[in-house]
Scaffold this motif. Structure first.
Motif, PDB file in Angstrom:
ATOM      1  N   TYR A  22      64.912  -8.121  27.051  1.00 54.70           N
ATOM      2  CA  TYR A  22      64.053  -7.361  26.139  1.00 54.70           C
ATOM      3  C   TYR A  22      63.740  -8.161  24.876  1.00 54.70           C
ATOM      4  O   TYR A  22      62.586  -8.244  24.459  1.00 54.70           O
ATOM      5  N   LEU A  23      64.780  -8.746  24.287  1.00 56.98           N
ATOM      6  CA  LEU A  23      64.568  -9.534  23.070  1.00 56.98           C
ATOM      7  C   LEU A  23      63.674 -10.748  23.334  1.00 56.98           C
ATOM      8  O   LEU A  23      62.767 -11.031  22.549  1.00 56.98           O
ATOM      9  N   ALA A  24      63.938 -11.436  24.430  1.00 59.64           N
ATOM     10  CA  ALA A  24      63.125 -12.620  24.743  1.00 59.64           C
ATOM     11  C   ALA A  24      61.676 -12.229  25.048  1.00 59.64           C
ATOM     12  O   ALA A  24      60.739 -12.851  24.538  1.00 59.64           O
ATOM     13  N   PHE A  25      61.495 -11.174  25.844  1.00 63.30           N
ATOM     14  CA  PHE A  25      60.145 -10.749  26.208  1.00 63.30           C
ATOM     15  C   PHE A  25      59.365 -10.254  24.991  1.00 63.30           C
ATOM     16  O   PHE A  25      58.215 -10.622  24.795  1.00 63.30           O
ATOM     17  N   THR A  26      59.993  -9.438  24.166  1.00 63.15           N
ATOM     18  CA  THR A  26      59.286  -8.893  23.008  1.00 63.15           C
ATOM     19  C   THR A  26      59.036  -9.954  21.940  1.00 63.15           C
ATOM     20  O   THR A  26      58.216  -9.745  21.054  1.00 63.15           O
ATOM     21  N   ASN A  27      59.712 -11.094  22.059  1.00 59.58           N
ATOM     22  CA  ASN A  27      59.461 -12.199  21.138  1.00 59.58           C
ATOM     23  C   ASN A  27      58.562 -13.265  21.758  1.00 59.58           C
ATOM     24  O   ASN A  27      58.519 -14.397  21.287  1.00 59.58           O
ATOM     25  N   GLY A  28      57.850 -12.894  22.824  1.00 59.33           N
ATOM     26  CA  GLY A  28      56.809 -13.757  23.344  1.00 59.33           C
ATOM     27  C   GLY A  28      57.126 -14.568  24.582  1.00 59.33           C
ATOM     28  O   GLY A  28      56.257 -15.288  25.079  1.00 59.33           O
ATOM     29  N   MET A  29      58.337 -14.490  25.096  1.00 56.56           N
ATOM     30  CA  MET A  29      58.654 -15.251  26.299  1.00 56.56           C
ATOM     31  C   MET A  29      58.013 -14.584  27.513  1.00 56.56           C
ATOM     32  O   MET A  29      57.949 -13.359  27.592  1.00 56.56           O
ATOM     33  N   TRP A  30      57.548 -15.374  28.485  1.00 53.89           N
ATOM     34  CA  TRP A  30      56.995 -14.883  29.743  1.00 53.89           C
ATOM     35  C   TRP A  30      58.052 -14.024  30.433  1.00 53.89           C
ATOM     36  O   TRP A  30      59.247 -14.355  30.416  1.00 53.89           O
ATOM     37  N   TYR A  31      57.634 -12.920  31.043  1.00 50.00           N
ATOM     38  CA  TYR A  31      58.600 -11.958  31.589  1.00 50.00           C
ATOM     39  C   TYR A  31      59.526 -12.560  32.642  1.00 50.00           C
ATOM     40  O   TYR A  31      60.706 -12.199  32.712  1.00 50.00           O
TER      41      TYR A  31
END
Length: 126
Positions: A22-31
């Protein structure tokens, strides 16, 4: 009882997985990248807890870790495929799609880990 302990320890691993995802995705990382990062962290957490508490195994740590990671690779492949199908084909929000994949992967990995990774007879034979 063993499956309940697996679910509790795995729940901590899954929580770790999802929090990092969640943190990585919401900070712009590809899902899918976020899925890999979270999955690895959750897998290591789950291995540590399940090895000791669920299956009571303290021997052959590196061998069991290798087997656990191999099972996790199968689980990750299933997770990535399910996630892809939910996001790309069914247009499910990636944050929700990740949650939907978790129960299926938990059952798959419990079955494989019980049979392969934490099978005391199999581990002693190798």
């Amino acid at each position: 009882m063993q499956f309940l302990l697996y679910c509790i320890c795995g729940g901590i691993g899954v929580s770790t997985d999802y929090a990092i995802y969640y943190l990585a995705f919401t900070n712009g990382m590809w899902y899918q990248g976020a899925n890999a990062l979270g999955y690895l962290a959750g897998t290591l957490m789950s291995f540590t807890l399940n090895r000791v508490f669920t299956f009571g195994m303290r021997d052959r740590v590196l061998q069991r870790l290798f087997l656990f990671l191999a099972v996790a690779a199968v689980g990750f492949a299933a997770s990535a495929l399910l996630l892809y199908a939910l996001v790309q084909w069914l247009q499910v929000d990636p944050r929700i799609a990740k949650l939907l994949t978790l129960p299926m992967v938990v059952v798959l990995q419990f079955s494989l880990n019980r049979r392969i990774t934490f099978n005391s007879a199999g581990a002693k034979a190798t």
